[in-house]
Design an enzyme around this catalytic site. Structure first.
Site, PDB file in Angstrom:
ATOM      1  N   LYS A  14      36.959   2.177  62.560  1.00 32.74           N
ATOM      2  CA  LYS A  14      35.697   2.940  62.476  1.00 32.74           C
ATOM      3  C   LYS A  14      34.917   2.583  61.206  1.00 32.74           C
ATOM      4  O   LYS A  14      33.717   2.323  61.259  1.00 32.74           O
ATOM      5  CB  LYS A  14      35.980   4.463  62.492  1.00 32.74           C
ATOM      6  CG  LYS A  14      36.770   4.933  63.706  1.00 32.74           C
ATOM      7  CD  LYS A  14      36.998   6.433  63.697  1.00 32.74           C
ATOM      8  CE  LYS A  14      37.895   6.939  62.595  1.00 32.74           C
ATOM      9  NZ  LYS A  14      39.323   6.532  62.697  1.00 32.74           N
ATOM     10  N   ARG A  89      36.180  15.785  64.536  1.00 32.10           N
ATOM     11  CA  ARG A  89      37.595  15.524  64.766  1.00 32.10           C
ATOM     12  C   ARG A  89      38.280  16.661  65.505  1.00 32.10           C
ATOM     13  O   ARG A  89      39.482  16.600  65.762  1.00 32.10           O
ATOM     14  CB  ARG A  89      38.257  15.365  63.409  1.00 32.10           C
ATOM     15  CG  ARG A  89      38.951  14.030  63.226  1.00 32.10           C
ATOM     16  CD  ARG A  89      39.405  14.018  61.795  1.00 32.10           C
ATOM     17  NE  ARG A  89      40.327  12.991  61.491  1.00 32.10           N
ATOM     18  CZ  ARG A  89      40.000  11.890  60.824  1.00 32.10           C
ATOM     19  NH1 ARG A  89      38.769  11.647  60.465  1.00 32.10           N
ATOM     20  NH2 ARG A  89      40.931  11.025  60.524  1.00 32.10           N
ATOM     21  N   ARG A 128      47.182  -2.399  55.038  1.00 35.54           N
ATOM     22  CA  ARG A 128      46.180  -1.952  54.071  1.00 35.54           C
ATOM     23  C   ARG A 128      46.837  -1.149  52.946  1.00 35.54           C
ATOM     24  O   ARG A 128      46.425  -1.221  51.795  1.00 35.54           O
ATOM     25  CB  ARG A 128      45.111  -1.091  54.762  1.00 35.54           C
ATOM     26  CG  ARG A 128      44.018  -0.670  53.778  1.00 35.54           C
ATOM     27  CD  ARG A 128      42.922   0.106  54.443  1.00 35.54           C
ATOM     28  NE  ARG A 128      43.426   1.357  54.991  1.00 35.54           N
ATOM     29  CZ  ARG A 128      42.692   2.197  55.696  1.00 35.54           C
ATOM     30  NH1 ARG A 128      41.438   1.909  55.965  1.00 35.54           N
ATOM     31  NH2 ARG A 128      43.209   3.313  56.154  1.00 35.54           N
ATOM     32  N   ARG A 134      45.678   4.348  49.087  1.00 39.59           N
ATOM     33  CA  ARG A 134      45.595   5.587  49.878  1.00 39.59           C
ATOM     34  C   ARG A 134      47.002   6.092  50.158  1.00 39.59           C
ATOM     35  O   ARG A 134      47.757   5.439  50.873  1.00 39.59           O
ATOM     36  CB  ARG A 134      44.840   5.326  51.190  1.00 39.59           C
ATOM     37  CG  ARG A 134      43.331   5.453  51.050  1.00 39.59           C
ATOM     38  CD  ARG A 134      42.605   5.224  52.368  1.00 39.59           C
ATOM     39  NE  ARG A 134      42.933   6.179  53.420  1.00 39.59           N
ATOM     40  CZ  ARG A 134      42.251   6.311  54.547  1.00 39.59           C
ATOM     41  NH1 ARG A 134      41.182   5.553  54.756  1.00 39.59           N
ATOM     42  NH2 ARG A 134      42.621   7.183  55.461  1.00 39.59           N
ATOM     43  N   ARG A 146      49.555  11.218  61.193  1.00 38.58           N
ATOM     44  CA  ARG A 146      48.099  11.137  61.421  1.00 38.58           C
ATOM     45  C   ARG A 146      47.810  10.879  62.900  1.00 38.58           C
ATOM     46  O   ARG A 146      46.854  11.422  63.461  1.00 38.58           O
ATOM     47  CB  ARG A 146      47.485  10.022  60.566  1.00 38.58           C
ATOM     48  CG  ARG A 146      47.410  10.382  59.083  1.00 38.58           C
ATOM     49  CD  ARG A 146      47.248   9.154  58.198  1.00 38.58           C
ATOM     50  NE  ARG A 146      45.967   8.480  58.346  1.00 38.58           N
ATOM     51  CZ  ARG A 146      45.697   7.284  57.820  1.00 38.58           C
ATOM     52  NH1 ARG A 146      46.615   6.641  57.117  1.00 38.58           N
ATOM     53  NH2 ARG A 146      44.514   6.735  58.008  1.00 38.58           N
TER      54      ARG A 146
HETATM   55  P1  AP5 Z   1      39.339   0.928  59.209  1.00 41.74           P
HETATM   56  O1  AP5 Z   1      38.050   0.303  59.535  1.00 41.74           O
HETATM   57  O2  AP5 Z   1      39.539   1.508  57.870  1.00 41.74           O
HETATM   58  O3  AP5 Z   1      39.767   1.990  60.318  1.00 41.74           O
HETATM   59  P2  AP5 Z   1      39.382   3.508  60.457  1.00 41.74           P
HETATM   60  O4  AP5 Z   1      39.316   3.779  61.900  1.00 41.74           O
HETATM   61  O5  AP5 Z   1      38.196   3.809  59.610  1.00 41.74           O
HETATM   62  O6  AP5 Z   1      40.713   4.165  59.878  1.00 41.74           O
HETATM   63  P3  AP5 Z   1      40.953   5.212  58.715  1.00 41.74           P
HETATM   64  O7  AP5 Z   1      42.086   4.774  57.881  1.00 41.74           O
HETATM   65  O8  AP5 Z   1      39.696   5.563  58.066  1.00 41.74           O
HETATM   66  O9  AP5 Z   1      41.594   6.372  59.541  1.00 41.74           O
HETATM   67  P4  AP5 Z   1      41.379   7.878  59.538  1.00 41.74           P
HETATM   68  O10 AP5 Z   1      40.432   8.190  60.617  1.00 41.74           O
HETATM   69  O11 AP5 Z   1      42.729   8.501  59.634  1.00 41.74           O
HETATM   70  O12 AP5 Z   1      40.879   8.199  58.045  1.00 41.74           O
HETATM   71  P5  AP5 Z   1      39.766   9.123  57.466  1.00 41.74           P
HETATM   72  O13 AP5 Z   1      39.388   8.561  56.182  1.00 41.74           O
HETATM   73  O14 AP5 Z   1      38.725   9.429  58.461  1.00 41.74           O
HETATM   74  O15 AP5 Z   1      40.462  -0.203  59.478  1.00 41.74           O
HETATM   75  C1  AP5 Z   1      41.822   0.026  59.193  1.00 41.74           C
HETATM   76  C2  AP5 Z   1      42.453  -1.284  58.706  1.00 41.74           C
HETATM   77  O16 AP5 Z   1      42.461  -2.218  59.785  1.00 41.74           O
HETATM   78  C3  AP5 Z   1      41.684  -1.968  57.569  1.00 41.74           C
HETATM   79  O17 AP5 Z   1      42.583  -2.539  56.689  1.00 41.74           O
HETATM   80  C4  AP5 Z   1      40.848  -3.024  58.291  1.00 41.74           C
HETATM   81  O18 AP5 Z   1      40.568  -4.116  57.466  1.00 41.74           O
HETATM   82  C5  AP5 Z   1      41.735  -3.401  59.455  1.00 41.74           C
HETATM   83  N1  AP5 Z   1      40.967  -3.796  60.644  1.00 41.74           N
HETATM   84  C6  AP5 Z   1      39.766  -3.299  61.068  1.00 41.74           C
HETATM   85  N2  AP5 Z   1      39.383  -3.899  62.211  1.00 41.74           N
HETATM   86  C7  AP5 Z   1      40.371  -4.767  62.529  1.00 41.74           C
HETATM   87  C8  AP5 Z   1      40.557  -5.711  63.609  1.00 41.74           C
HETATM   88  N3  AP5 Z   1      39.637  -5.830  64.583  1.00 41.74           N
HETATM   89  N4  AP5 Z   1      41.677  -6.444  63.632  1.00 41.74           N
HETATM   90  C9  AP5 Z   1      42.627  -6.318  62.611  1.00 41.74           C
HETATM   91  N5  AP5 Z   1      42.496  -5.473  61.563  1.00 41.74           N
HETATM   92  C10 AP5 Z   1      41.395  -4.716  61.529  1.00 41.74           C
HETATM   93  O19 AP5 Z   1      40.586  10.497  57.234  1.00 41.74           O
HETATM   94  C11 AP5 Z   1      41.588  10.603  56.261  1.00 41.74           C
HETATM   95  C12 AP5 Z   1      42.040  12.067  56.166  1.00 41.74           C
HETATM   96  O20 AP5 Z   1      40.937  12.884  55.732  1.00 41.74           O
HETATM   97  C13 AP5 Z   1      42.498  12.716  57.475  1.00 41.74           C
HETATM   98  O21 AP5 Z   1      43.855  12.459  57.738  1.00 41.74           O
HETATM   99  C14 AP5 Z   1      42.220  14.194  57.190  1.00 41.74           C
HETATM  100  O22 AP5 Z   1      43.214  14.747  56.372  1.00 41.74           O
HETATM  101  C15 AP5 Z   1      40.924  14.145  56.386  1.00 41.74           C
HETATM  102  N6  AP5 Z   1      39.727  14.215  57.234  1.00 41.74           N
HETATM  103  C16 AP5 Z   1      38.744  13.267  57.341  1.00 41.74           C
HETATM  104  N7  AP5 Z   1      37.789  13.664  58.187  1.00 41.74           N
HETATM  105  C17 AP5 Z   1      38.159  14.887  58.640  1.00 41.74           C
HETATM  106  C18 AP5 Z   1      37.593  15.801  59.561  1.00 41.74           C
HETATM  107  N8  AP5 Z   1      36.431  15.525  60.197  1.00 41.74           N
HETATM  108  N9  AP5 Z   1      38.248  16.969  59.795  1.00 41.74           N
HETATM  109  C19 AP5 Z   1      39.399  17.268  59.165  1.00 41.74           C
HETATM  110  N10 AP5 Z   1      40.003  16.436  58.284  1.00 41.74           N
HETATM  111  C20 AP5 Z   1      39.395  15.255  58.024  1.00 41.74           C
HETATM  112 MG    MG Z   2      37.813   5.164  58.007  1.00 43.57          MG
END
Ligand code: AP5
Ligand code: MG
Length: 190
Positions: A14, A89, A128, A134, A146
């Site tokens: 994402k 979410r 990563r 992280r 997660r």
């Molecule tokens: P990346 O692009 O970072 O993926 P992502 O989907 O953004 O994954 P996140 O790690 O951000 O996941 P998340 O949704 O759990 O985290 P968030 O910060 O929202 O890519 C991931 C990796 O893969 C990278 O290294 C990238 O280079 C690689 N990659 C990308 N595309 C690729 C491809 N095509 N092929 C190979 N490799 C590839 O949330 C974190 C925490 O915050 C949650 O657990 C929760 O506690 C809290 N939180 C955040 N939002 C909320 C909410 N709305 N409500 C409640 N809690 C929340």
């Molecule tokens: Mg993300």
């Protein structure tokens, strides 16, 4: 106004795709994960509370993230549109977002869901985690937590948009450019 929800499990890509999409479509990127991490690095009270949950791979309370998004919508009044990444979410968050946008005479244009199987997600996040700093990428147990949290609380959000005929699922495995092209071909129909 173009309002895209970019959806998918942790590690689906994402954030990676949002970076490319904001440039092409001139949108404002709203990632609740990024906003929460900046609260943590600024040492705010909200950040300190959120960190305890995030480090365990658990969602933070709905009212916290809804409040953050409401503030960001207000502080970006001239935006041509938004990409919502990692939000909504829960169904409660999705309902709140619809209400917030309605007060601005706007609405979600559509949701693009990136489909990636759990083994690939775990591989990406562990890779990563070697240098991301992280804590929630640091070990397989938290990554799995997660994914469990996603399956129980977040996956139903796709259905919420499906019922409004706003959901398109695409393959999230392949090169970053291939996936970007698939997303653009959907966004171009909005
Ligand atoms: P990346 O692009 O970072 O993926 P992502 O989907 O953004 O994954 P996140 O790690 O951000 O996941 P998340 O949704 O759990 O985290 P968030 O910060 O929202 O890519 C991931 C990796 O893969 C990278 O290294 C990238 O280079 C690689 N990659 C990308 N595309 C690729 C491809 N095509 N092929 C190979 N490799 C590839 O949330 C974190 C925490 O915050 C949650 O657990 C929760 O506690 C809290 N939180 C955040 N939002 C909320 C909410 N709305 N409500 C409640 N809690 C929340
Ligand atoms: Mg993300």
């Amino acid at each position: 106004m173009l309002n895209l929800v970019l959806f998918g499990p942790p590690g689906a890509g994402k954030g990676t795709q949002s970076e490319k999409l904001i440039e092409k479509y001139q949108l404002v990127h709203l990632s609740t994960g990024d906003i929460l991490r900046s609260e943590i690095s600024n040492g705010t009270e909200l950040g300190l509370e959120a960190k305890k949950l995030m480090d365990q791979g658990v969602l933070v309370p709905d009212e916290v993230v809804i409040g953050m998004i409401s503030n960001k919508l207000d502080s970006n009044k001239d935006a041509g549109g938004f990409i919502f990444d990692g939000f909504p979410r829960t169904v409660t968050q999705a309902e709140a977002l619809d209400k917030l946008l309605a007060t601005k005479s706007s609405a979600i244009s559509g949701m693009v869901a990136l489909v990636v199987e759990p083994e690939e997600l775990e591989k990406r996040l562990l890779l990563r985690g070697k240098d991301s700093g992280r804590p929630d990428d640091a070990n397989p147990e938290i990554i799995r937590k997660r994914i469990v949290e996603y399956n129980s609380k977040t996956a139903p959000v796709a259905n919420y948009y499906k019922e409004q005929n706003k959901l398109t699922s695409i393959n999230g495995v392949g090169t970053i450019d291939q996936i970007f092209d698939s997303i653009c071909s959907v966004v171009n129909t909005y």
